[in-house]
Structures are given as structure tokens and as C-alpha cells.
Design an enzyme around this catalytic site. Structure first.
Site, mmCIF file in Angstrom:
data_model
loop_
_atom_site.group_PDB
_atom_site.id
_atom_site.type_symbol
_atom_site.label_atom_id
_atom_site.label_comp_id
_atom_site.label_asym_id
_atom_site.label_seq_id
_atom_site.Cartn_x
_atom_site.Cartn_y
_atom_site.Cartn_z
ATOM 1 N N ARG A 198 0.832 -1.213 0.000
ATOM 2 C CA ARG A 198 0.000 0.000 0.000
ATOM 3 C C ARG A 198 0.863 1.258 0.000
ATOM 4 O O ARG A 198 0.621 2.198 -0.742
ATOM 5 C CB ARG A 198 -0.929 -0.002 1.214
ATOM 6 N N ASP B 262 -6.742 -14.538 1.204
ATOM 7 C CA ASP B 262 -7.752 -13.797 1.949
ATOM 8 C C ASP B 262 -8.590 -12.915 1.038
ATOM 9 O O ASP B 262 -8.161 -12.512 -0.034
ATOM 10 C CB ASP B 262 -7.084 -12.926 3.016
ATOM 11 N N GLU B 263 -9.792 -12.601 1.489
ATOM 12 C CA GLU B 263 -10.677 -11.611 0.871
ATOM 13 C C GLU B 263 -10.804 -11.811 -0.646
ATOM 14 O O GLU B 263 -10.713 -10.872 -1.430
ATOM 15 C CB GLU B 263 -10.180 -10.194 1.186
ATOM 16 N N ASP C 165 -2.372 -0.965 12.818
ATOM 17 C CA ASP C 165 -2.829 0.184 12.035
ATOM 18 C C ASP C 165 -4.034 0.848 12.702
ATOM 19 O O ASP C 165 -4.490 1.902 12.237
ATOM 20 C CB ASP C 165 -3.159 -0.207 10.594
ATOM 21 N N THR D 240 -0.710 -0.526 5.771
ATOM 22 C CA THR D 240 -0.205 0.839 5.587
ATOM 23 C C THR D 240 -1.096 1.727 4.728
ATOM 24 O O THR D 240 -0.617 2.708 4.165
ATOM 25 C CB THR D 240 1.213 0.803 4.994
ATOM 26 N N GLU D 241 -2.389 1.427 4.622
ATOM 27 C CA GLU D 241 -3.258 2.365 3.912
ATOM 28 C C GLU D 241 -3.125 3.774 4.484
ATOM 29 O O GLU D 241 -3.123 4.755 3.737
ATOM 30 C CB GLU D 241 -4.726 1.909 4.003
#
Length: 530
Positions: free
Chosen positions: A128, A292-293, A387, A436-437
Site C-alpha cells: 500500500r 484472503d478476501e 494500524d 499501511t493504507e
């Protein structure tokens, strides 16, 4: 000391260490790597004597300081390295600063110590927001100071590909950068910074990082997250996707429907990437493959993929995902590495038995994985997603949510007491995650990780926060000051650390955890039999 040793007895005698002290013995090199600021020199005899004791575990050690100087007995190189880290914490904070002709008193102690868990990790998302190599090397040093021994690098996501491939050069030429980045909060209208962002590690960088980490008893765990989170890959090589359409490297956050096709060319592509990663890093016992996702809609809509699934005798898209991840795990096993996955991959079923599961959605799914015979690394959102902000105060920098405090991390139990002994034995350790968005630079990495990662170090080494952790942590911050870590002060951020405020509280964490419970229940209800 952090983490607190199993046994620490004070002795009456003491000694002195100076820059240029002599270190001797079987494992002298490990001590020199642990104490580089002391400029230790090798010799036949000296102030620090390090001996191998085969009766101790690889990471175990005994440390005695007194009138005869410093004596270390260790079960292996890692034990000697950790003994030297404990020795360093006996010295004044000034010993963590570079100096010449310095001399430091060493109090007399006897320490006997060994870790509770083998896996003591920190995950860093460099997809990210990219961090240059120098910051990775610095983070390895900080992990080593705290006896943390795994650095999980999230190298691939929708927002960027972060490692060179000589076989597939468009990955670094196209997939490693985006034209802008989303800067808005959840639920706000889209806002972007209009600043290009990118970067990647060359294979030579990876080789250096791997060697640097091994010298400090840290193992790098690279992650190539598949088959979802694939926008960046498909910006470079759209033919690997389920639709064949070209995607853009994402400039926003959230889950994308972009997905790799589970077909032989994709498996060939990924095994080539694995070969490059393993060849560069050198000793690579673990490779994380994500899982994932994953949004499976494009697989279900593809006649080619459906036909391929039918040819394999698989009934559902979930079965196909499980089959696909197992092909990759088999390829890694042939190369001497174990696959690691997020917990959705376990819920889909069909994993190799030696696959390690990281239950980010909570320790409930972690317990099911352990009961099924999988090794588990505890990684739950609460309290190991760093985060999240450390407080609900409007002074805190923007975060995905709040609040996860130092105290929350310190209270965590990686192997809960209500699990069976067999289930607890499957817990390899614990790992904190830093996505880390909303972590755009190295200064923010420092702020998010420390001192919460100090609490993680205590938990992962000792099995839980030990007596007087709060007092020891307050003293430990002087060492971080000397090293130059821009941690979050215990009383709240410095004025220059405050950023765009957000107002939320524990209710936000509860809402997130409720949603995670729903996701886990939904996934479990659709889990195929295996």
C-alpha cells in the site's frame, strides 16, 4: 528489561565494558552482531566469553556478569545473540548511541532465559505504501533488539507489486506504481493526493535484506497474496486474470474483484516468482500465499474456468480456490518452504497439513485450525492490528479505527488457557500486523509500531506480559530515544505527530469485530467438506 527474562538474579560484583572490548569463544560472531555500537573485537580471551552448550535450546542462554567479566552459555547462535541483547539492556541508554572511548558499568546478574514461542513476528505492508530498503534494514535491527525473529513482508496487493522479477519485468515496470493515492476517511467522498507513488525491491535488495536479517536471527517471510488482491498483477499481465481484461493499479483502498485465473499458466507464473524470491532471499523456510478476501464472482462467470473446475472433479469455486492454493503449497514444499495463509484459506478447506494458518479474524477460527492439525500463528485484529489508533482522541493521526492500546497488546494470550493442550501446542507464536493504507512513511511506521511492539515482544517471548511491565516499558523508552525511534509517547502524541483528527471510540472496534464474526460464520457455513 524487555522482554523480561525467565530468571534474573542480582549479584554483588560488577564489571566494566568499553568500546573495543574483546569477545571470545565459539559464538563470538553472534555477540558482535548484537552489539555493533560497542565495536567489540575478537580475541582468544577477553571481557566477554561465549560458549556453546548443547544442552540448551537453540534460542536459550545463560548470562553471568561479575568480577570475571561477562560469561555466556548458549544453545546456538540465536541464544548467544539474545544473550548479547540482554547484556546490552544492562548498560546505560547511552550505550545505544555511537561513541568513541566510551566505558559502561555492567551490574552483576545471572540470567537464565529461553522463549515461550518460536514465532515472534511483525508484519509490514509495503504494497500500500512502499518503504525503501534502508527502512527495512532499520526495522530488522529494531526487531532484533526486542528478540523478535520474523519479519513478514506483504509484497503484493491491488495497490502495488514490490519486488523485481527478471522473468516478468512488467511487474516492476508497470505494477510497481500508481498515479495517485486515496487520502479520505471511511464514508467520506473520494479524495486523492494526485501524487505518484511507487517503488520495488530488486532481487539484489532482497538478497541483502535476507542476509542482514539472518545475521540478526530474523527470518524474512515474503508474501505473494493470491488469488485475490490482484489488480497490480493484472495491470502488467492481464492474460493471467479470470476475464483477460486489463486492470489499473488501484489508487484507493478496499477489496477489489480482480482475481487471478486458477489455470496452469498462473501456477507456472507463480512458481517462477517463488523461484526468484527463494533464490534471492536464500534460506526461506516460509512463503505466505495469502488466500484472503477473495471475490470468486469472475471464476463462476467464466466458462473456461468452470470447465477446468469440472475437469478436476471439483464442485464449487471454493473447492477450486482450495485446490489452487494447494498446488502452490506443493510447489513451495518441493523448494523446501512451508506455505503460510490467512484464515479464509483454511475455512475453504483442502490445505496441505503442514500449511501454517494466520487467524486474523479471531482466535475462534485459529482454534479450529489448530484442532484440525494446522500450526497457527496468532494474528487477530484485536489486539494485534497496529494500524488501529492507540486512543480515541482527536489528537491521534488518521487510522483505520481505534483503539488498540499498549495494555491491550500486553494482555493478549497467544495460546488461551481454555484450549486443549494439543491445541495450545499448535500455536507457534504471535505476530502484529501493520497495514499501511494510512501509514504513508517511515516516521508513521515508528509511531504505529512502538511501543505496542514492545508489548508484543514481551508476550511472544514470555507467553504474556510479566510483572512490572509498565515500569520496565517506561524505562525502555530511553533506549528507543537513544536509537532514534519516533514512537508514540505513552501520554499521547507530540504536537508534530498529530494529524487529521478522527472521532470514534471503542464502539468502532466492536463494530469491526462483529463484522469479522459475521464473515467467519458466513465462511464456515459454506465451507466444503474435506
Amino acid at each position: 528489561m524487555i522482554p523480561r527474562p525467565q530468571l534474573l538474579n542480582e549479584l554483588s560484583a560488577s564489571c566494566e565494558l568499553t568500546a573495543g572490548s574483546i569477545v571470545s569463544g565459539d559464538l563470538a560472531d553472534a555477540v558482535r552482531h548484537a552489539l555493533p555500537l560497542l565495536d567489540l573485537r575478537p580475541g582468544d580471551s577477553g571481557e566477554i566469553d561465549v560458549r556453546l552448550d548443547p544442552g540448551l535450546g537453540e534460542e536459550a542462554y545463560r548470562l553471568t556478569t561479575g568480577s570475571r567479566g561477562v560469561e555466556i552459555a548458549a544453545g546456538g547462535r540465536a541464544g548467544a545473540f539474545y544473550a548479547a541483547q540482554s547484556l546490552h539492556q544492562l548498560l546505560p541508554d547511552a550505550s545505544y548511541r555511537f561513541s568513541t572511548r566510551a566505558s559502561w558499568p555492567v551490574p552483576g546478574v545471572r540470567i537464565e532465559d529461553a522463549p515461550r514461542f518460536a514465532w515472534r513476528g511483525v508484519h509490514l505492508d509495503v504494497a500500500r505504501h512502499f518503504l525503501p530498503k534502508r527502512e527495512i534494514l532499520r526495522l530488522i535491527d529494531l526487531l532484533a533488539v526486542h528478540k523478535l525473529n520474523r519479519l513478514h513482508l506483504h509484497l503484493v496487493d491491488d495497490q502495488g507489486w514490490r519486488v523485481e522479477s527478471r522473468a516478468y519485468p512488467l511487474l516492476q515496470e508497470v505494477a510497481s506504481h500508481r498515479p495517485r493515492t486515496a487520502v479520505n476517511h471511511h464514508g467520506e467522498p473520494a479524495a486523492y493526493d494526485e501524487v505518484p507513488h511507487g517503488g520495488y525491491y530488486t532481487l539484489d535488495d532482497l538478497a541483502e535484506m535476507g542476509a542482514y536479517a539472518r545475521a540478526r536471527c530474523v527470518t524474512i517471510v515474503p508474501e505473494i497474496d493470491v488469488p485475490g488482491h490482484a489488480s497490480a498483477v493484472l495491470a502488467a499481465y492481464p492474460a493471467l486474470g479470470a476475464t483477460g481484461e486489463r486492470h489499473d493499479v488501484l489508487d484507493r483502498w478496499g477489496i477489489s474483484p480482480a482475481i487471478l485465473a486458477p489455470l496452469p499458466p498462473t501456477v507456472e507464473f507463480l512458481t517462477t516468482i517463488f523461484d526468484e524470491l527463494i533464490g534471492a532471499l536464500g534460506e526461506t523456510p516460509y512463503v505466505h500465499i495469502g488466500g484472503d478476501e477473495v471475490v470468486l464472482d469472475h471464476w463462476a462467470a467464466s466458462a473456461e474456468i468452470t470447465a477446468y473446475r469440472d475437469s478436476l472433479g471439483l464442485a464449487t469455486a471454493n473447492d477450486l480456490q482450495a485446490w489452487f492454493l494447494r498446488q502452490l503449497a506443493d510447489a513451495l514444499a518441493e523448494r523446501g518452504a512451508r506455505a503460510v495463509v490467512w484464515d479464509e484459506a483454511f475455512v475453504s478447506g483442502g490445505l496441505r497439513q503442514d500449511t501454517i494458518v494466520m487467524p486474523w479474524r479471531g482466535m475462534g477460527v485459529g482454534r479450529r485450525a489448530a484442532a484440525a492439525g494446522h500450526d497457527v500463528v496468532a494474528t487477530p485484529v484485536f489486539p494485534l492490528y497496529l494500524d488501529y489508533a492507540e486512543a480515541g482522541s482527536p489528537d491521534e493521526p488518521m487510522a483505520i479505527g481505534d483503539a488498540i492500546t499498549v495494555e491491550d497488546v500486553a494482555a493478549f494470550e497467544p495460546a488461551p488457557g481454555d484450549w486443549t493442550p494439543e491445541e495450545r501446542a499448535r500455536v507457534l507464536g504471535a505476530q502484529a500486523q501493520l497495514w499501511t493504507e494510512r501509514v504513508p512513511d517511515a516516521r508513521t511506521v515508528d509511531y504505529r509500531l512502538w511501543p505496542r511492539a514492545c508489548a508484543l515482544a514481551e508476550v511472544a517471548w514470555s507467553g504474556g506480559a510479566q510483572a512490572d511491565f509498565d515500569g520496565r516499558l517506561a524505562e525502555h523508552l530511553g533506549r528507543l530515544d537513544a536509537i532514534g525511534v519516533e514512537y508514540r509517547p505513552l501520554a499521547g502524541p507530540h504536537p508534530w505527530q498529530r494529524r487529521r483528527p478522527h472521532r470514534a471510540g471503542r464502539t468502532q472496534v466492536r463494530a469491526v469485530m462483529e463484522r469479522i464474526d459475521e464473515m467467519t460464520h458466513d465462511a464456515e457455513s459454506t465451507r466444503p467438506s474435506v
